[in-house]
Scaffold this motif. Sequence first.
Motif, PDB file in Angstrom:
ATOM      1  N   UNK A 117       2.842   1.627  -3.305  1.00  0.00           N
ATOM      2  CA  UNK A 117       1.972   2.069  -4.389  1.00  0.00           C
ATOM      3  C   UNK A 117       1.714   3.571  -4.289  1.00  0.00           C
ATOM      4  N   UNK A 118       1.347   4.051  -3.087  1.00  0.00           N
ATOM      5  CA  UNK A 118       1.062   5.466  -2.917  1.00  0.00           C
ATOM      6  C   UNK A 118       2.311   6.320  -3.086  1.00  0.00           C
ATOM      7  N   UNK A 119       3.440   5.831  -2.619  1.00  0.00           N
ATOM      8  CA  UNK A 119       4.691   6.562  -2.777  1.00  0.00           C
ATOM      9  C   UNK A 119       5.047   6.684  -4.262  1.00  0.00           C
ATOM     10  N   UNK A 120       4.878   5.601  -4.996  1.00  0.00           N
ATOM     11  CA  UNK A 120       5.137   5.635  -6.439  1.00  0.00           C
ATOM     12  C   UNK A 120       4.205   6.626  -7.129  1.00  0.00           C
ATOM     13  N   UNK A 121       2.942   6.646  -6.727  1.00  0.00           N
ATOM     14  CA  UNK A 121       1.971   7.582  -7.304  1.00  0.00           C
ATOM     15  C   UNK A 121       2.388   9.024  -7.016  1.00  0.00           C
ATOM     16  N   UNK A 122       2.802   9.299  -5.795  1.00  0.00           N
ATOM     17  CA  UNK A 122       3.224  10.662  -5.445  1.00  0.00           C
ATOM     18  C   UNK A 122       4.491  11.081  -6.189  1.00  0.00           C
ATOM     19  N   UNK A 123       5.451  10.183  -6.290  1.00  0.00           N
ATOM     20  CA  UNK A 123       6.698  10.505  -6.999  1.00  0.00           C
ATOM     21  C   UNK A 123       6.418  10.754  -8.481  1.00  0.00           C
ATOM     22  N   UNK A 124       5.607   9.898  -9.084  1.00  0.00           N
ATOM     23  CA  UNK A 124       5.288  10.091 -10.502  1.00  0.00           C
ATOM     24  C   UNK A 124       4.511  11.384 -10.725  1.00  0.00           C
ATOM     25  N   UNK A 125       3.645  11.739  -9.777  1.00  0.00           N
ATOM     26  CA  UNK A 125       2.916  12.996  -9.873  1.00  0.00           C
ATOM     27  C   UNK A 125       3.878  14.175  -9.802  1.00  0.00           C
ATOM     28  N   UNK A 126       4.829  14.093  -8.907  1.00  0.00           N
ATOM     29  CA  UNK A 126       5.802  15.168  -8.739  1.00  0.00           C
ATOM     30  C   UNK A 126       6.695  15.332  -9.976  1.00  0.00           C
ATOM     31  N   UNK A 127       7.141  14.212 -10.545  1.00  0.00           N
ATOM     32  CA  UNK A 127       8.068  14.250 -11.677  1.00  0.00           C
ATOM     33  C   UNK A 127       7.372  14.470 -13.021  1.00  0.00           C
ATOM     34  N   UNK A 128       6.066  14.400 -13.045  1.00  0.00           N
ATOM     35  CA  UNK A 128       5.325  14.436 -14.315  1.00  0.00           C
ATOM     36  C   UNK A 128       5.472  15.770 -15.022  1.00  0.00           C
ATOM     37  N   UNK A 129       5.483  15.693 -16.347  1.00  0.00           N
ATOM     38  CA  UNK A 129       5.434  16.900 -17.156  1.00  0.00           C
ATOM     39  C   UNK A 129       4.014  17.455 -17.179  1.00  0.00           C
ATOM     40  N   UNK A 130       3.042  16.541 -17.222  1.00  0.00           N
ATOM     41  CA  UNK A 130       1.647  16.970 -17.158  1.00  0.00           C
ATOM     42  C   UNK A 130       0.777  15.841 -16.626  1.00  0.00           C
ATOM     43  N   UNK A 131      -0.317  16.251 -15.983  1.00  0.00           N
ATOM     44  CA  UNK A 131      -1.309  15.317 -15.450  1.00  0.00           C
ATOM     45  C   UNK A 131      -2.643  15.603 -16.117  1.00  0.00           C
ATOM     46  N   UNK A 132      -3.279  14.553 -16.607  1.00  0.00           N
ATOM     47  CA  UNK A 132      -4.613  14.679 -17.195  1.00  0.00           C
ATOM     48  C   UNK A 132      -5.532  13.716 -16.464  1.00  0.00           C
ATOM     49  N   UNK A 142      -1.059   1.268 -14.984  1.00  0.00           N
ATOM     50  CA  UNK A 142      -0.697   0.777 -16.313  1.00  0.00           C
ATOM     51  C   UNK A 142       0.428   1.666 -16.832  1.00  0.00           C
ATOM     52  N   UNK A 143       1.541   1.046 -17.177  1.00  0.00           N
ATOM     53  CA  UNK A 143       2.658   1.805 -17.716  1.00  0.00           C
ATOM     54  C   UNK A 143       2.993   1.279 -19.105  1.00  0.00           C
ATOM     55  N   UNK A 144       2.952   2.174 -20.076  1.00  0.00           N
ATOM     56  CA  UNK A 144       3.196   1.812 -21.478  1.00  0.00           C
ATOM     57  C   UNK A 144       2.315   0.647 -21.918  1.00  0.00           C
ATOM     58  N   UNK A 145       1.036   0.733 -21.609  1.00  0.00           N
ATOM     59  CA  UNK A 145       0.007  -0.251 -21.981  1.00  0.00           C
ATOM     60  C   UNK A 145       0.162  -1.608 -21.304  1.00  0.00           C
ATOM     61  N   UNK A 146       0.979  -1.688 -20.246  1.00  0.00           N
ATOM     62  CA  UNK A 146       1.163  -2.946 -19.519  1.00  0.00           C
ATOM     63  C   UNK A 146       0.731  -2.745 -18.071  1.00  0.00           C
ATOM     64  N   UNK A 147      -0.287  -3.491 -17.608  1.00  0.00           N
ATOM     65  CA  UNK A 147      -0.667  -3.379 -16.196  1.00  0.00           C
ATOM     66  C   UNK A 147       0.488  -3.851 -15.293  1.00  0.00           C
ATOM     67  N   UNK A 148       0.903  -3.001 -14.379  1.00  0.00           N
ATOM     68  CA  UNK A 148       2.063  -3.337 -13.550  1.00  0.00           C
ATOM     69  C   UNK A 148       1.700  -3.573 -12.085  1.00  0.00           C
ATOM     70  N   UNK A 149       0.778  -2.788 -11.546  1.00  0.00           N
ATOM     71  CA  UNK A 149       0.418  -2.911 -10.130  1.00  0.00           C
ATOM     72  C   UNK A 149      -1.079  -2.763  -9.973  1.00  0.00           C
ATOM     73  N   UNK A 150      -1.579  -3.350  -8.884  1.00  0.00           N
ATOM     74  CA  UNK A 150      -2.983  -3.197  -8.531  1.00  0.00           C
ATOM     75  C   UNK A 150      -3.075  -2.984  -7.031  1.00  0.00           C
ATOM     76  N   UNK A 151      -3.814  -1.973  -6.643  1.00  0.00           N
ATOM     77  CA  UNK A 151      -4.064  -1.710  -5.226  1.00  0.00           C
ATOM     78  C   UNK A 151      -5.545  -1.932  -4.989  1.00  0.00           C
ATOM     79  N   UNK A 152      -5.864  -2.938  -4.197  1.00  0.00           N
ATOM     80  CA  UNK A 152      -7.255  -3.275  -3.945  1.00  0.00           C
ATOM     81  C   UNK A 152      -7.814  -2.387  -2.844  1.00  0.00           C
ATOM     82  N   UNK A 153      -9.009  -1.914  -3.074  1.00  0.00           N
ATOM     83  CA  UNK A 153      -9.697  -1.055  -2.127  1.00  0.00           C
ATOM     84  C   UNK A 153     -10.688  -0.195  -2.890  1.00  0.00           C
ATOM     85  N   UNK A 197       0.840  -1.205   0.000  1.00  0.00           N
ATOM     86  CA  UNK A 197       0.000   0.000   0.000  1.00  0.00           C
ATOM     87  C   UNK A 197       0.876   1.256   0.000  1.00  0.00           C
ATOM     88  N   UNK A 198       1.833   1.312   0.915  1.00  0.00           N
ATOM     89  CA  UNK A 198       2.712   2.480   1.005  1.00  0.00           C
ATOM     90  C   UNK A 198       3.591   2.627  -0.233  1.00  0.00           C
TER      91      UNK A 198
END
Length: 165
Positions: A55-70, A97-108, A52-53
Amino acid sequence: MKLIKCRAFTLLELTIAMLIAAICVGIAFYVLTTFFNLFSTQQKNKNEDYSFNKFLNRLRIETYKADQLLFADDKLEIHEEVYLTEYHFLDSAIIRVQNSIPTDTLFGKSTIVKSEFKENTALPLLQTLEFALQRNQESFPIILKKQYSAEQLMNIQKQNENGQY
């Protein structure tokens, strides 16, 4: 003739000793099984919390490093220079999903609370996304924020004009 008397245990004494040994083995087995089950449960909970942590950490890091969010239709797109990452918010899970490949799933169960978009841009750039994630009878509020620099906004505008997005 002299009678030799052998000293030995009687059948009753052997039976009592075996009964005591069987009781001790039963108690030891019960204690070991209980500790093993307790350890397995704790390890499972630790692994779930770690996932869980992570997954959320990866989401936050990718959000921070992103060029744009849609964000549209319960799908968060994170654009970077070399790849595209998508997060699909379903009723019972969030799928990465990264580059059309499902990589992780967080259930909830996830519930989108609020999304704010950057004003005066050609694309609907996401600035803030708030959602709640219900997991194991607990609710976790999650807030993702993206601050765009002037350079990023200019690059997005140029790429949009060139038809890259």
